[in-house]
Design an enzyme around this catalytic site. Structure first.
Site, short mmCIF file in Angstrom:
data_model
loop_
_atom_site.label_atom_id
_atom_site.label_comp_id
_atom_site.label_asym_id
_atom_site.label_seq_id
_atom_site.Cartn_x
_atom_site.Cartn_y
_atom_site.Cartn_z
N ASP A 329 0.86 -1.17 0.00
CA ASP A 329 0.00 0.00 0.00
C ASP A 329 0.91 1.24 0.00
OD1 ASP A 329 -2.63 1.13 0.24
OD2 ASP A 329 -2.14 1.69 2.28
N ASP A 617 -3.42 -1.31 5.50
CA ASP A 617 -3.82 -0.78 6.80
C ASP A 617 -5.32 -0.57 6.90
OD1 ASP A 617 -4.00 1.26 4.99
OD2 ASP A 617 -2.89 2.74 6.16
N ASP A 621 -8.19 -3.30 2.58
CA ASP A 621 -7.05 -4.19 2.32
C ASP A 621 -7.24 -5.59 2.88
OD1 ASP A 621 -5.51 -2.08 1.14
OD2 ASP A 621 -5.06 -1.34 3.15
#
Length: 689
Positions: A329, A617, A621
């Site tokens: 990410d 996070d 996700d």
């Protein structure tokens, strides 16, 4: 007839369908709905007792083989062998339980995300309730700093901005508005008249009606997707299971051959040969293997914990060592998750922001501070990340921010709104004059500018000047910088009517700034280290294509101008799974992606036999974290859902920690490999003897 999305419905229709109104539900109705629909909370993952954890350790194939060996040894009189094998098996189980329990404690310590309270209007009385007691139909009041307690349809909006990165991955707050939206199947990031559970209000205020709570929210929907994701078997588990089966078959074949040969020779009795064959089988089984593997993994987790990587599941340590792909990410992991001023444009010249020091009377510096709603508190700066970045930039330059705010108090304002994309404030000057400070989108501000400040002189804005400003704005935008323009006007009196037409005209152009969420300084080297170790780093983000490409280039994930390696979620939707699996090696950067895209990325690489590590996070996700060979959650910014779906948690949210953990994982793999070679060679010697 298809159901009309709630963002396309007028407020009156929503009130009617939810049986509520602007005054809110009565306390009695709220209690009835709470009793009927349950609390506004996500389902918690079931925790297992120590006994359940202990029993679960005996489900491994190798352990079952050892238990059978212990039983046979006991029945044939080899009591010492039976006891030793049982001790090894029990110690292995205790190690496993200890590690799992310790990992759970670490995760619980990292969560510390207590449910916030919510301000609601019930029976036309504003009150505060626990957020888990909210029900559908409640009227919720929001202001800057609040965590949104449920999914809301916004009814009244006052310059509201909401940070939705947990759901969308976008690092920049989203501007919200009331009214009906057009367009079908709008992605979450474009539903401007809605606010979603667990998002943060960074600016403004609003009123909204609760349309969903708990598992019915967008957060809850994604949490439900996690349960549909299959648990993956780690390479170590698969290899040890295969090794156990192969060894068992081989040992049984050898024992059978020895037994058959002994009987053929007719030199031994049936019982003696049976005992010999069983003893041979017991000797051949590497009973120390499970204990050595567990101890090696446990020691690896201890080393990783000291380097900010907390392992939740023991086999994940070795999986890290086998990692081929790290899909990371962007926001907060590769970048710092805070807006920073990088370029400044004044006197019609673009310079690096860190090379400037402003004089006290510089009107660009003053406008950056004055046309700004940032609050300076004992804990630091509070407000919209874009605005706090402007104030922080001046503080870092030792500019007298507090003195300017004291000397130039705000006496009037026109707040920012998403239609005109400007904000104006008015402040007293000497000689009974007033400063109008304006900031906003460059293209909108230029429509209201007639003069320009150059080298201390104010001159008429020429067509050439305008073209230069627009070109510079475009240049900064292509570098993925978020650009704000600033202007001012000095007047003799505060306008009678505070309207845009009266205030925001005949302005003097002061300058522009370009901001970005900058990369972490150590990540570029970590990316290079990963590549040199044969690991391919990927970047996945909810940000726009240009922003993603710029950051990826700066980090070395892609080369300058390598635009073909960047793909958006919309382009991904146009491919079926088979086509994407064939082309997946062409892409290194994924922009504007949705949760289901992340799962597709993981699955496509796994079809090529690659071991995939996925970081994340946000709630969005979590499905991909569970689908990956190793899911890596964020300890600081991570949501409870993403941590719960992870195999490992980064205590410092840092990409470079993953590379460190991979290094430790490879050491663990090498140690286990050496242990297996030693045990098998020793047992082979026993069998041959």
């Amino acid at each position: 007839m298809a159901k009309v999305p709630i963002y396309q419905q007028p407020v009156s229709t929503i009130y009617q369908s939810l049986q509520t109104d602007a005054q809110g539900l009565s306390a009695t109705t709220a209690q009835e709905r709470l009793a009927q629909n349950g609390k506004n909370a996500l389902n918690q993952q079931k925790t297992t007792s120590l006994l359940q954890k202990f029993i679960a350790q005996f489900k491994d194939f190798m352990i079952i083989v050892l238990l059978v060996a212990a039983l046979i040894a006991g029945l044939t009189g080899e009591v010492v062998d039976a006891v030793i094998i049982l001790i090894v098996v029990v110690l292995n189980a205790i190690f496993g339980v200890f590690q799992e329990a310790k990992a759970e404690e670490a995760i619980n310590a990292l969560k510390e995300m207590s449910a916030p309270n919510a301000t609601v209007r019930r029976g036309n009385v504003v009150t505060t309730v626990k957020s888990d007691e909210l029900v559908v139909g409640d009227i919720v009041l929001l202001e800057a700093g609040d965590i949104i307690p449920a999914d809301l349809r916004l009814v009244e909006v006052g310059s509201l901005k909401v940070e939705e990165s947990a759901l969308t991955g976008e690092s920049v707050p989203v501007e919200k508005r009331d009214g009906v939206l057009t367009g079908d199947d709008l992605p979450i990031g474009d539903r401007a008249n809605m606010a979603f559970m667990n998002s943060n209000v960074t600016y403004g205020r609003a009123t909204g009606v609760v349309i969903a709570t708990g598992m019915q929210t967008e957060v809850g929907r994604i949490a439900g997707m996690i349960e549909a994701a299959d648990e993956t078997t780690t390479p170590l588990q698969a290899n040890l299971t295969q090794l156990g089966k192969s060894l068992t078959i081989l040992i049984l074949v050898i024992a059978a051959i020895v037994f058959a040969m002994g009987m053929w020779r007719q030199a031994e009795t049936l019982i003696d040969m049976l005992l010999t064959a069983i003893s041979l089988a017991v000797a051949a089984i590497p009973e120390g293997l499970p204990a050595i593997v567990t101890i090696t993994l446990a020691l690896g987790t201890q080393r990783m914990a000291k380097r900010h990587a907390i392992v939740r599941k023991l086999p994940a340590v070795e999986t890290l060592g086998s990692t081929d792909i790290i899909a990371s990410d962007k926001t907060g992991t590769l970048t710092q998750n805070k807006m920073t001023v990088e370029k400044v444009y004044q006197d019609l010249k673009l310079v690096d922001a860190h090379s400037l020091d402003f004089e006290r009377d510089n009107l660009l510096a003053q406008t950056m501070i004055l046309s700004n709603d940032t609050k300076i508190t004992a804990e630091g700066l509070a407000g919209d990340p874009t605005e706090t970045a402007l104030v922080q930039y001046q503080m870092d330059r030792n500019y007298p921010v507090d003195q300017v705010l004291t000397d130039r108090p705000r006496v009037a304002e026109i707040p920012f709104d998403s239609e005109r994309k400007l904000m104006s404030t008015i402040h007293p000057l000497a000689d009974n004059q007033f400063l109008i400070a304006v900031k906003g989108a460059p293209d909108e501000l230029l429509k209201r500018i007639t003069q320009v400040a150059k080298n201390g002189q104010v001159t008429t804005l020429t067509a050439a000047d305008r073209e230069t400003i627009l070109t510079t704005n475009h240049e900064m935008a292509t570098q993925a910088l978020r650009v704000l323009a600033f202007a001012y006007r000095i007047v003799d009196a505060i306008p009678n009517e505070m309207t845009s037409a009266n205030v925001e005209n005949n302005l003097v152009f002061a300058g522009m700034v370009g901001m970005i969420d900058p990369e972490r300084p150590e990540v570029e080297q970590a990316v290079a280290d990963a590549k040199s170790a044969g690991i391919r780093p990927l970047m996945i983000t909810g940000d726009h294509r240009d922003t993603a490409a710029a950051i990826a280039t700066r980090l070395g994930i892609i080369e300058e101008g390598e635009t073909a390696a960047v793909i958006t979620g919309a382009e991904l939707d146009e491919m079926d799974d088979a086509t994407f699996a064939k082309k997946v090696k062409d892409y290194a950067v994924y922009a504007r992606v949705a949760p289901e895209h992340k799962v597709r990325i993981v699955n496509a690489w796994q079809k090529h036999g690659k071991v995939v590590a996925m970081t994340g996070d946000g709630v969005n996700d979590a499905p991909a974290l569970k689908a990956a060979d190793i899911g890596i959650g964020m300890g600081i910014t991570g949501t409870e859902v993403s941590k719960g779906a992870s195999d490992m948690v980064l205590a410092d949210d840092n990409f470079s920690t993953i590379v460190v953990a991979v290094e430790e994982g490879r050491k663990v793999f090498a140690n286990i490999q050496k242990a297996i070679q030693y045990l098998l060679s020793a047992n082979l010697g026993e069998v041959l003897t």
